[in-house]
Design a protein around this motif. Structure first.
Motif, mmCIF file in Angstrom:
data_model
loop_
_atom_site.group_PDB
_atom_site.id
_atom_site.type_symbol
_atom_site.label_atom_id
_atom_site.label_comp_id
_atom_site.label_asym_id
_atom_site.label_seq_id
_atom_site.Cartn_x
_atom_site.Cartn_y
_atom_site.Cartn_z
ATOM 1 N N SER A 73 -12.315 -2.249 3.622
ATOM 2 C CA SER A 73 -13.649 -1.723 4.066
ATOM 3 C C SER A 73 -14.373 -2.900 4.582
ATOM 4 O O SER A 73 -15.065 -2.783 5.524
ATOM 5 N N ARG A 74 -14.524 -3.947 3.838
ATOM 6 C CA ARG A 74 -15.269 -4.970 4.355
ATOM 7 C C ARG A 74 -14.818 -5.744 5.574
ATOM 8 O O ARG A 74 -15.370 -6.376 6.410
ATOM 9 N N LYS A 75 -13.656 -6.313 5.511
ATOM 10 C CA LYS A 75 -12.727 -6.832 6.577
ATOM 11 C C LYS A 75 -13.025 -5.931 7.953
ATOM 12 O O LYS A 75 -13.150 -6.550 8.944
ATOM 13 N N TYR A 76 -12.626 -4.928 7.754
ATOM 14 C CA TYR A 76 -12.281 -4.128 9.081
ATOM 15 C C TYR A 76 -13.544 -3.079 9.386
ATOM 16 O O TYR A 76 -13.716 -2.395 10.225
ATOM 17 N N ARG A 77 -14.744 -3.371 8.639
ATOM 18 C CA ARG A 77 -15.828 -2.544 8.805
ATOM 19 C C ARG A 77 -15.685 -1.048 8.995
ATOM 20 O O ARG A 77 -16.252 -0.592 9.842
ATOM 21 N N VAL A 78 -15.052 -0.369 7.898
ATOM 22 C CA VAL A 78 -14.801 0.848 7.953
ATOM 23 C C VAL A 78 -15.381 1.564 6.678
ATOM 24 O O VAL A 78 -15.531 0.655 5.702
ATOM 25 N N ALA A 79 -15.651 2.634 6.800
ATOM 26 C CA ALA A 79 -16.239 3.173 5.527
ATOM 27 C C ALA A 79 -15.274 3.251 4.325
ATOM 28 O O ALA A 79 -14.075 3.422 4.495
ATOM 29 N N PRO A 80 -15.798 2.999 3.090
ATOM 30 C CA PRO A 80 -14.903 2.808 1.875
ATOM 31 C C PRO A 80 -14.425 3.998 1.352
ATOM 32 O O PRO A 80 -13.184 4.064 1.064
ATOM 33 N N GLU A 81 -14.979 5.132 1.516
ATOM 34 C CA GLU A 81 -14.482 6.488 0.830
ATOM 35 C C GLU A 81 -13.119 6.972 1.760
ATOM 36 O O GLU A 81 -12.452 7.082 1.170
ATOM 37 N N PRO A 82 -13.222 6.703 2.899
ATOM 38 C CA PRO A 82 -11.860 7.514 3.702
ATOM 39 C C PRO A 82 -10.987 6.394 3.543
ATOM 40 O O PRO A 82 -9.711 6.756 3.522
ATOM 41 N N VAL A 83 -11.392 5.062 3.469
ATOM 42 C CA VAL A 83 -10.471 3.992 3.430
ATOM 43 C C VAL A 83 -9.499 4.159 1.812
ATOM 44 O O VAL A 83 -8.395 3.938 1.587
ATOM 45 N N GLY A 84 -10.363 4.435 1.005
ATOM 46 C CA GLY A 84 -9.861 4.652 -0.364
ATOM 47 C C GLY A 84 -8.700 5.804 -0.368
ATOM 48 O O GLY A 84 -7.815 5.695 -1.072
ATOM 49 N N ALA A 85 -9.125 6.959 0.317
ATOM 50 C CA ALA A 85 -8.115 7.945 0.412
ATOM 51 C C ALA A 85 -6.609 7.466 1.221
ATOM 52 O O ALA A 85 -5.542 7.790 0.854
ATOM 53 N N THR A 102 1.642 -2.077 0.552
ATOM 54 C CA THR A 102 0.757 -2.887 1.135
ATOM 55 C C THR A 102 1.408 -3.292 2.619
ATOM 56 O O THR A 102 0.615 -3.714 3.502
ATOM 57 N N LEU A 103 2.794 -2.983 2.731
ATOM 58 C CA LEU A 103 3.334 -3.177 3.965
ATOM 59 C C LEU A 103 2.896 -2.003 4.917
ATOM 60 O O LEU A 103 2.536 -2.279 5.897
ATOM 61 N N ILE A 104 2.508 -0.625 4.337
ATOM 62 C CA ILE A 104 2.243 0.251 5.215
ATOM 63 C C ILE A 104 0.965 0.017 5.513
ATOM 64 O O ILE A 104 0.466 0.326 6.733
ATOM 65 N N LEU A 105 0.031 -0.571 4.671
ATOM 66 C CA LEU A 105 -1.498 -0.633 5.065
ATOM 67 C C LEU A 105 -1.422 -2.050 6.126
ATOM 68 O O LEU A 105 -2.431 -1.837 6.789
ATOM 69 N N ALA A 106 -0.425 -2.756 5.914
ATOM 70 C CA ALA A 106 -0.479 -4.077 6.844
ATOM 71 C C ALA A 106 -0.354 -3.547 8.296
ATOM 72 O O ALA A 106 -0.691 -3.934 9.077
ATOM 73 N N VAL A 107 0.710 -2.635 8.448
ATOM 74 C CA VAL A 107 1.105 -2.099 9.554
ATOM 75 C C VAL A 107 -0.076 -1.326 10.152
ATOM 76 O O VAL A 107 -0.441 -1.810 11.648
ATOM 77 N N MET A 108 -0.935 -0.859 9.543
ATOM 78 C CA MET A 108 -1.981 -0.060 9.981
ATOM 79 C C MET A 108 -3.162 -0.961 10.488
ATOM 80 O O MET A 108 -3.579 -0.835 11.487
ATOM 81 N N ALA A 109 -3.524 -2.022 9.690
ATOM 82 C CA ALA A 109 -4.303 -2.963 9.958
ATOM 83 C C ALA A 109 -3.867 -3.730 11.260
ATOM 84 O O ALA A 109 -4.929 -3.885 12.216
ATOM 85 N N ALA A 148 -1.939 14.331 15.706
ATOM 86 C CA ALA A 148 -1.797 12.884 15.622
ATOM 87 C C ALA A 148 -2.874 11.980 15.234
ATOM 88 O O ALA A 148 -2.872 10.980 14.802
ATOM 89 N N PHE A 149 -4.168 12.591 15.490
ATOM 90 C CA PHE A 149 -5.399 11.827 15.127
ATOM 91 C C PHE A 149 -5.989 12.240 13.821
ATOM 92 O O PHE A 149 -6.976 11.588 13.229
ATOM 93 N N ASP A 150 -5.075 12.978 12.987
ATOM 94 C CA ASP A 150 -5.562 13.451 11.562
ATOM 95 C C ASP A 150 -5.110 12.080 10.693
ATOM 96 O O ASP A 150 -3.703 11.832 10.941
ATOM 97 N N PRO A 151 -5.806 11.366 9.991
ATOM 98 C CA PRO A 151 -5.359 10.161 9.467
ATOM 99 C C PRO A 151 -4.332 10.248 8.483
ATOM 100 O O PRO A 151 -3.539 9.526 8.635
#
Length: 247
Positions: A73-85, A102-109, A148-151
């Protein structure tokens, strides 16, 4: 402008001549100022939302997931609640299919910087930059490719594509190369970025305090075609041309 000035002058004279009207105007002005002051105070409170994010995440997520979500949330400046989900979903899927979350999240990043509405010039969409026209069959269970745009849907479909790539390649590194579908390079730059981000996320999950740098995750080369488009193009004209990965 002259008429406007004349109108203002007449209004002033009327207010001065009529104490009751002047008092009403003063009360309205005072009310407006109080309302503005209240909204400004609310804005100041909202500006502290990030300071409250970490305790909120800790209350709703396991410790390692909360640490990862707060850092993202801090690094990518995105809202913490949806990122938590998203973090919770990545960990749940990772456990189920035995793939490091963490690989899945890294790909998203690397793919989208956690922007669920990202779209590449070649039509890769969403958090995981899935090539929707190629993987439309994978969206059928979620209501069609408009999802496709549903997170969360994009995350689940992207993980399917990533899992297929890894299985077909035999290694994680090989799977990432297939996933990115580099055209003019061997994909090693992309693999290095994903693996480096994964290592950072692993460290954060363990409780390591890493600095937050806005050194935007470098974008992939312009010639990049996501999710192994090269394989699709190579198969053009065959019965398998409508699919990107084959089991």
């Amino acid at each position: 402008m002259a008429l406007l000035g004349l109108g203002l002058a007449l209004a002033t004279l009327i207010l001065l001549a009529n104490p009751r009207l002047r008092n009403d105007a003063e009360q309205k002005l005072l009310g407006w100022l109080q309302q503005r002051q209240g909204s400004d105070a609310t804005a100041e409170v909202d500006s502290d939302a990030k300071d409250r994010a970490e305790p909120t995440l800790k209350a709703t997520l396991p410790k390692e997931q909360a640490q990862v979500a707060h850092w993202i949330s801090r690094k990518y400046r995105v809202a913490p609640e949806p990122v938590g989900a998203l973090v919770a979903e990545a960990f749940a899927i990772g456990r189920r299919i035995k793939l490091d979350p963490t690989l899945i999240l890294a790909v998203m990043a690397i793919e989208s910087r956690f922007n669920p509405f990202a779209q590449s010039p070649v039509g890769a969409q969403g958090l995981m930059q899935v090539l929707t026209r190629v993987h439309s069959d994978k969206y059928e269970d979620f209501g069609g490719k408009q999802a496709a745009f549903d997170p969360l849907v994009n995350l689940r479909v992207g993980v399917q594509v990533l899992q297929d790539c890894i299985r077909n390649a035999g290694t994680i590194e090989g799977g990432l190369r297939r996933y990115v579908g580099a055209v003019e390079t061997d994909g090693s730059d992309y693999v290095a970025k994903v693996m480096a981000e994964q290592e950072r996320l692993r460290s954060v999950a363990r409780g390591v305090k890493l600095p937050i740098r806005d050194n935007a995750t470098a974008s992939v080369a312009p010639a990049r075609l996501p999710a192994a488009v090269r394989e699709l193009e190579a198969d053009a004209g065959t019965p398998e041309a409508g699919k990107l990965q084959r089991s």
